[in-house]
Design a protein around this motif. Structure first.
Motif, PDB file in Angstrom:
ATOM      1  N   LEU A  30       5.974   5.210  14.673  1.00 40.84           N
ATOM      2  CA  LEU A  30       7.060   5.838  13.929  1.00 40.84           C
ATOM      3  C   LEU A  30       8.175   4.832  13.657  1.00 40.84           C
ATOM      4  O   LEU A  30       8.773   4.835  12.568  1.00 40.84           O
ATOM      5  N   ASP A  31       8.473   3.983  14.627  1.00 37.70           N
ATOM      6  CA  ASP A  31       9.499   2.961  14.445  1.00 37.70           C
ATOM      7  C   ASP A  31       9.122   2.016  13.303  1.00 37.70           C
ATOM      8  O   ASP A  31       9.965   1.648  12.476  1.00 37.70           O
ATOM      9  N   LEU A  32       7.858   1.646  13.236  1.00 32.84           N
ATOM     10  CA  LEU A  32       7.388   0.781  12.152  1.00 32.84           C
ATOM     11  C   LEU A  32       7.473   1.500  10.809  1.00 32.84           C
ATOM     12  O   LEU A  32       7.900   0.919   9.807  1.00 32.84           O
ATOM     13  N   LEU A  33       7.084   2.771  10.786  1.00 34.42           N
ATOM     14  CA  LEU A  33       7.127   3.524   9.534  1.00 34.42           C
ATOM     15  C   LEU A  33       8.554   3.818   9.093  1.00 34.42           C
ATOM     16  O   LEU A  33       8.804   4.038   7.903  1.00 34.42           O
ATOM     17  N   ALA A  34       9.498   3.809  10.023  1.00 34.71           N
ATOM     18  CA  ALA A  34      10.905   3.968   9.651  1.00 34.71           C
ATOM     19  C   ALA A  34      11.395   2.782   8.830  1.00 34.71           C
ATOM     20  O   ALA A  34      12.391   2.883   8.112  1.00 34.71           O
ATOM     21  N   GLN A  35      10.677   1.658   8.905  1.00 33.68           N
ATOM     22  CA  GLN A  35      11.037   0.483   8.118  1.00 33.68           C
ATOM     23  C   GLN A  35      10.425   0.508   6.722  1.00 33.68           C
ATOM     24  O   GLN A  35      10.865  -0.221   5.833  1.00 33.68           O
ATOM     25  N   GLY A  36       9.408   1.328   6.529  1.00 29.17           N
ATOM     26  CA  GLY A  36       8.762   1.405   5.225  1.00 29.17           C
ATOM     27  C   GLY A  36       7.312   1.828   5.344  1.00 29.17           C
ATOM     28  O   GLY A  36       6.727   1.836   6.427  1.00 29.17           O
ATOM     29  N   GLU A  37       6.759   2.183   4.221  1.00 31.00           N
ATOM     30  CA  GLU A  37       5.364   2.637   4.154  1.00 31.00           C
ATOM     31  C   GLU A  37       4.419   1.510   4.561  1.00 31.00           C
ATOM     32  O   GLU A  37       4.641   0.343   4.243  1.00 31.00           O
ATOM     33  N   ARG A  38       3.322   1.885   5.238  1.00 35.85           N
ATOM     34  CA  ARG A  38       2.336   0.892   5.674  1.00 35.85           C
ATOM     35  C   ARG A  38       0.935   1.491   5.648  1.00 35.85           C
ATOM     36  O   ARG A  38       0.761   2.691   5.827  1.00 35.85           O
ATOM     37  N   THR A  39      -0.047   0.624   5.488  1.00 32.99           N
ATOM     38  CA  THR A  39      -1.433   1.041   5.625  1.00 32.99           C
ATOM     39  C   THR A  39      -1.806   1.103   7.101  1.00 32.99           C
ATOM     40  O   THR A  39      -1.094   0.580   7.968  1.00 32.99           O
ATOM     41  N   THR A  69       0.940  10.949   3.928  1.00 26.14           N
ATOM     42  CA  THR A  69       0.053   9.902   3.443  1.00 26.14           C
ATOM     43  C   THR A  69      -0.061   9.936   1.921  1.00 26.14           C
ATOM     44  O   THR A  69       0.244  10.940   1.274  1.00 26.14           O
ATOM     45  N   ARG A  70      -0.510   8.823   1.396  1.00 30.06           N
ATOM     46  CA  ARG A  70      -0.947   8.759   0.003  1.00 30.06           C
ATOM     47  C   ARG A  70      -2.124   7.788  -0.054  1.00 30.06           C
ATOM     48  O   ARG A  70      -2.200   6.847   0.736  1.00 30.06           O
ATOM     49  N   ARG A  71      -3.033   8.033  -0.956  1.00 27.27           N
ATOM     50  CA  ARG A  71      -4.197   7.179  -1.095  1.00 27.27           C
ATOM     51  C   ARG A  71      -4.038   6.275  -2.303  1.00 27.27           C
ATOM     52  O   ARG A  71      -3.594   6.693  -3.373  1.00 27.27           O
ATOM     53  N   GLU A  72      -4.402   5.014  -2.114  1.00 25.28           N
ATOM     54  CA  GLU A  72      -4.408   4.047  -3.209  1.00 25.28           C
ATOM     55  C   GLU A  72      -5.743   3.307  -3.143  1.00 25.28           C
ATOM     56  O   GLU A  72      -5.936   2.428  -2.303  1.00 25.28           O
ATOM     57  N   GLY A  73      -6.675   3.696  -4.009  1.00 27.58           N
ATOM     58  CA  GLY A  73      -8.008   3.129  -3.928  1.00 27.58           C
ATOM     59  C   GLY A  73      -8.676   3.560  -2.634  1.00 27.58           C
ATOM     60  O   GLY A  73      -8.768   4.746  -2.326  1.00 27.58           O
ATOM     61  N   THR A  74      -9.108   2.584  -1.853  1.00 24.94           N
ATOM     62  CA  THR A  74      -9.761   2.890  -0.579  1.00 24.94           C
ATOM     63  C   THR A  74      -8.786   2.904   0.591  1.00 24.94           C
ATOM     64  O   THR A  74      -9.182   3.184   1.719  1.00 24.94           O
TER      65      THR A  74
END
Length: 223
Positions: A30-39, A69-74
């Protein structure tokens, strides 16, 4: 009087969020995702986890609707489900620090000797007066996802080799992810050892966003 079974169902629903937060590794995600979207792959690398373990933790967070979530390609990209999740993360850490005696010892062991700091209000004043250099010492992808306007991106691992990018005649303020992020402390210690006038932001990008302060982004894909 209300129905006891209905009340229990309601409280159990609240507890689902608590259970999802009941893992240090999930809090790190969650701390990492608070910095921005990630795969998933980027999160696994940043958290030093295997892909299967990362996916399992993310599914727990998703089941509690703490991430989206969101999907981008695979590839599947994860993000916090909302600013309320970021606020919950920040508050959880403050409550733990204030209520659990061992948190302070753990914080000190992780962050090392304290370094001089500035508040958000002071930093804003000094940025407006143009008498300070602000450096973002997080990884570049986090800077691109959102940073303090005007800040230079100098990841902490590159700082020693990029001292020439920082004017020698100005004060420096370093910041990273949040109040419990070690990177800004490391940056201040390094800069001070090289004779620079350096301090750190008292908290970081998590708290900056929650205060609804200006955030700049860089163009291009994230994750």
């Amino acid at each position: 009087m209300g129905d006891r079974a209905a009340k229990t169902t309601l409280l159990d629903a609240f507890a689902r969020v608590g259970k999802a937060l009941g893992s240090g590794k999930r809090l790190e995600l969650l701390d990492l995702l608070a910095q921005g979207e990630r795969t998933v792959e980027a999160l696994a690398r940043a958290a030093d986890l295997g892909l299967t373990t990362t996916s399992a933790h993310l599914q727990t967070l998703r089941q509690a609707n703490l991430v989206a979530t969101r999907r981008e390609g695979t590839k599947i990209h994860y993000r916090l489900a909302g600013a309320d999740v970021a606020a919950l993360l920040a508050l959880l850490r403050v409550v733990a620090r204030d209520r659990l005696p061992d948190v302070e010892a753990a914080r000190a062991a992780y962050l090392g000797p304290d370094t001089e700091q500035v508040t958000r209000a002071e930093l804003l004043r000094r940025v407006e007066a143009a008498d300070v250099v602000v450096i973002d010492v997080r990884p570049r992808e986090e800077y691109d996802a959102g940073h303090i306007p005007g800040a230079l991106s100098i990841p902490v691992e590159d700082l020693a080799d990029r001292l020439a990018d920082i004017p020698v005649d100005q004060d420096v303020v370093a910041y990273c992810r949040g109040a419990f992020c070690v990177m800004a402390h490391d940056a201040v210690r390094l800069l001070s050892s090289r004779g620079r006038r350096a301090r750190r932001l008292a908290d970081g990008m998590l708290e900056w966003r929650l205060a609804d302060l200006p955030v700049a982004t860089a163009p291009g894909p994230q994750g």
